[in-house]
Design a protein around this motif. Sequence first.
Motif, PDB file in Angstrom:
ATOM      1  N   GLY A  45      -7.187   4.070   3.864  1.00 44.59           N
ATOM      2  CA  GLY A  45      -5.979   3.958   3.390  1.00 44.59           C
ATOM      3  C   GLY A  45      -5.223   2.511   3.579  1.00 44.59           C
ATOM      4  N   GLU A  46      -6.301   1.575   3.980  1.00 44.34           N
ATOM      5  CA  GLU A  46      -5.765   0.223   4.237  1.00 44.34           C
ATOM      6  C   GLU A  46      -5.213  -0.546   3.160  1.00 44.34           C
ATOM      7  OE1 GLU A  46      -8.426  -1.949   6.930  1.00 44.34           O
ATOM      8  OE2 GLU A  46      -7.073  -3.767   7.145  1.00 44.34           O
ATOM      9  N   ASP A  47      -5.954  -0.402   2.100  1.00 42.11           N
ATOM     10  CA  ASP A  47      -5.541  -0.842   0.788  1.00 42.11           C
ATOM     11  C   ASP A  47      -4.266  -0.083   0.290  1.00 42.11           C
ATOM     12  OD1 ASP A  47      -6.158  -2.965  -0.911  1.00 42.11           O
ATOM     13  OD2 ASP A  47      -8.422  -2.163  -1.054  1.00 42.11           O
ATOM     14  N   PHE A  48      -4.199   1.062   0.118  1.00 41.82           N
ATOM     15  CA  PHE A  48      -3.296   2.161  -0.125  1.00 41.82           C
ATOM     16  C   PHE A  48      -3.091   3.061   0.414  1.00 41.82           C
ATOM     17  CE2 PHE A  48      -3.989  -0.786  -4.054  1.00 41.82           C
ATOM     18  CZ  PHE A  48      -2.832  -1.404  -4.130  1.00 41.82           C
ATOM     19  N   GLU A  49      -1.977   3.408   0.986  1.00 40.10           N
ATOM     20  CA  GLU A  49      -2.036   4.999   1.619  1.00 40.10           C
ATOM     21  C   GLU A  49      -1.596   5.829   0.641  1.00 40.10           C
ATOM     22  OE1 GLU A  49      -0.428   5.900   5.849  1.00 40.10           O
ATOM     23  OE2 GLU A  49       0.002   3.766   5.423  1.00 40.10           O
ATOM     24  N   LYS A  50      -2.089   7.169   0.597  1.00 40.93           N
ATOM     25  CA  LYS A  50      -1.550   8.215  -0.356  1.00 40.93           C
ATOM     26  C   LYS A  50      -0.176   8.285  -0.305  1.00 40.93           C
ATOM     27  CE  LYS A  50      -2.640  13.157  -0.954  1.00 40.93           C
ATOM     28  NZ  LYS A  50      -3.215  14.273  -0.786  1.00 40.93           N
ATOM     29  N   GLY A  51       0.247   8.380  -1.609  1.00 41.21           N
ATOM     30  CA  GLY A  51       1.688   8.799  -1.620  1.00 41.21           C
ATOM     31  C   GLY A  51       2.546   7.447  -1.764  1.00 41.21           C
ATOM     32  N   THR A  52       2.054   6.231  -1.396  1.00 44.36           N
ATOM     33  CA  THR A  52       2.872   5.058  -1.589  1.00 44.36           C
ATOM     34  C   THR A  52       2.912   4.510  -2.896  1.00 44.36           C
ATOM     35  OG1 THR A  52       0.690   3.629  -1.078  1.00 44.36           O
ATOM     36  CG2 THR A  52       2.569   4.248   0.711  1.00 44.36           C
ATOM     37  N   ILE A  53       3.798   3.792  -3.382  1.00 46.21           N
ATOM     38  CA  ILE A  53       3.922   3.215  -4.753  1.00 46.21           C
ATOM     39  C   ILE A  53       2.971   1.827  -4.764  1.00 46.21           C
ATOM     40  CG2 ILE A  53       5.522   1.582  -6.247  1.00 46.21           C
ATOM     41  CD1 ILE A  53       7.684   3.231  -5.096  1.00 46.21           C
ATOM     42  N   VAL A  54       2.109   2.098  -5.770  1.00 44.78           N
ATOM     43  CA  VAL A  54       1.004   1.100  -5.877  1.00 44.78           C
ATOM     44  C   VAL A  54       1.649   0.009  -6.751  1.00 44.78           C
ATOM     45  CG1 VAL A  54      -1.286   0.727  -6.750  1.00 44.78           C
ATOM     46  CG2 VAL A  54      -0.863   2.898  -5.739  1.00 44.78           C
ATOM     47  N   PHE A  55       2.164   0.378  -8.017  1.00 43.59           N
ATOM     48  CA  PHE A  55       2.839  -0.680  -9.114  1.00 43.59           C
ATOM     49  C   PHE A  55       4.142  -0.063  -9.545  1.00 43.59           C
ATOM     50  CE2 PHE A  55      -1.817  -1.275  -9.958  1.00 43.59           C
ATOM     51  CZ  PHE A  55      -1.979  -2.508  -9.222  1.00 43.59           C
ATOM     52  N   PRO A  56       5.128  -0.660  -9.475  1.00 44.28           N
ATOM     53  CA  PRO A  56       6.574  -0.346 -10.131  1.00 44.28           C
ATOM     54  C   PRO A  56       6.372  -0.395 -11.339  1.00 44.28           C
ATOM     55  CG  PRO A  56       6.498  -2.846  -9.237  1.00 44.28           C
ATOM     56  CD  PRO A  56       5.181  -2.316  -9.093  1.00 44.28           C
TER      57      PRO A  56
END
Lengths: 409, 409
Positions: free
Chosen positions: B143-154
């Motif tokens: 999850g260091e790059d992206f954590e589940k549930g976070t916004i990746v791109f707007p």
Amino acid sequence: MFTFFKVKKVAEVLEEITKFPMLPEESLGLKEALGRYLAKDILAKEDLPPFSRATMDGYAVYARDTFGARESEPVILKIKGEIAMGEVPSFSLASGEAARIATGGMLPEGADAVVMLEYTEEEKGIIEVKRPVAPYENVIFKGEDFEKGTIVFPAGIKITPAVIGVLSGLGITQVEVGQRPKVGILSTGDELVLPEKELPLGKIRDINSYTLYSASLESGAIPTLYGIVPDVKEKLFVKVEKAIQENDVLLISGGSSVGTRDFTLEAISRLPEAELICHGVAVKPGKPTILGQVGSKAIFGLPGQVASALLIFYIMVRPLLLHMQGAKGEHLFLRKIMAYAARNIPSTPGREDYVRVKLSFSEKGVIALPILKKSGLISSMAEAHGFLRIPENSEGIYEGELAEVFLLP
Amino acid sequence: MFTFFKVKKVAEVLEEITKFPMLPEESLGLKEALGRYLAKDILAKEDLPPFSRATMDGYAVYARDTFGARESEPVILKIKGEIAMGEVPSFSLASGEAARIATGGMLPEGADAVVMLEYTEEEKGIIEVKRPVAPYENVIFKGEDFEKGTIVFPAGIKITPAVIGVLSGLGITQVEVGQRPKVGILSTGDELVLPEKELPLGKIRDINSYTLYSASLESGAIPTLYGIVPDVKEKLFVKVEKAIQENDVLLISGGSSVGTRDFTLEAISRLPEAELICHGVAVKPGKPTILGQVGSKAIFGLPGQVASALLIFYIMVRPLLLHMQGAKGEHLFLRKIMAYAARNIPSTPGREDYVRVKLSFSEKGVIALPILKKSGLISSMAEAHGFLRIPENSEGIYEGELAEVFLLP
């Protein structure tokens, strides 16, 4: 078959890249030509404009007649007639005469300038001219844009909307361009699964395939995905043989396992006519990059880490794809600007460093902020506006120093 | 139906442009999504990476075990086993143990760092570690790059190869994007002939159609050419009615004759639900630009001179086309840089001026050289790298002064 560890500089690899043969030409109409590269010099087959035209609404005149005209002492000219838009004037002008003309209208014989409407007053068949015009004022002369027979565009330039505009103005509606290269894309690694599949624990998704597919598409190529090959030598060999037959360029992005890079090298070496151009490039990231030539075709072994693979794509693969399509000179490379480094960026002499940056603006100009994240993270990849280049012999860029930045498309 | 001579500033027109409704969404696979705009925020539906991974070839260890290790006094660790690429380790590590791991391998439970291969020596089931590693060194955490549930791109960003890479890493292979707007293109003027036709004396070729066609294509739209309409009011009305029904945006580029612009205005006003947004823009070139709204659709009346029409396209039409596709913020506009003016460029306060420039490099940075040619010539259009902007309240840019330059695509 060839020697290993043939480390080259970026500039040396780029020189080799421009030695690959260009693809054959094809002929396209102007609707299909956008973004392609001219395969031949374009010559004007007629004058543009085809006749001398007014660039203002007003009166066609013989300029010398208006010399000395002023508000208090206007020059009086006789109106000979009106020039209809798109038609050849049915009369010529003598000294002392004028003709109504609109922007774009064809100058009658004898006229050499146009007086703007606002500096005249018309009354009962005559005009008063209140300001002088110089010869050739408010007129574009026959052939002033392009003279028949001159080179309009040299081969190798990109066909933009403006280029298409000029071509259509000259009646050139069919152009010869280099064909689009076919690019095969192959990912290797036991740990990879297709992005659309369920992800078993321990595996990761293949990121490189779609990334390189899109980057190839953006570079004008016709990409094909060949999927994922596990780290099994013979399976890779079979896939590579098939893919290089079906394409002009093959991109193998290395699984991260230690042996895979050697497999790529061996796969290239087993192909008939294979020649190794480089095995290792003096660049960071992307050192393990391999480039082989197989007849007129190219095989790249790219780093497994996607951000490194994409960087090598932009600085080496893209120039090759554009060269094969007929691009020349600056058209081979990403657009370059200069920007001030927002902080010190150390580097090691003996290799070129490329650092992903975000750009912003200050009163001083463009500021490049390096995106400093662990190299394995991919989140930084999509944030970058460009790559800052640290030359080979440099120990780094100081904060506030100007550096070259290549803009991502 | 509406008032005439409604001159607006560029910024005011741009504000109106972003009030047009966006087109409906469509769902695309990653192979088709390049260059489109995200219609919705993208959320991570899983952690990336999905587990803690090695970023170097070496040995997974418990970092604390290596503290104090040095060349002369290596730390000895027992090799518990090897982690196969793409597999879940079948064992966990206790203090004093290490496991062989390659870049990308999954860390076994108990390990919190990786010692690089070059700082170890392996012998008969043990390794000597010659340098300490800090906890988390050479490791990317779950999850260091992206954590589940976070916004990746707007929503609103452009889908680039790097964005496609991140999406495929997260297993997102289908994205919602705004549909491509349909653009009708119409040229008016008695003097025009199709570029592919023989050119009778007195006529000129229609340059605007193919130019605006390509520029629309480059802006992600689906263009259709409606040909040339002579300067006959009723013929224009019929064509406009048909073209606006079949498209989201209609571009009418004015014949140069005096009456034609009024015809365009009248044609817009006769459409049901028509609203005039502007009739005249405080900009040079491009002052006579018209923008009307017909329901959710837009009609532009563009200057007849192609270089002016193309400028207005880039600063107003393109932002509308991108807005309709879902682009937001900086993604609506051409990329901006700063450059030093190579000479004085005078301007008139009260309007924005855009001057075509060629870019070059000096030790000082990027230099913008204005292309000074008669305004009616089209040869300068294809030479430009960008447009230098002179703000509304400025009397010009001095030689050596920094100015904004918008880069042509």
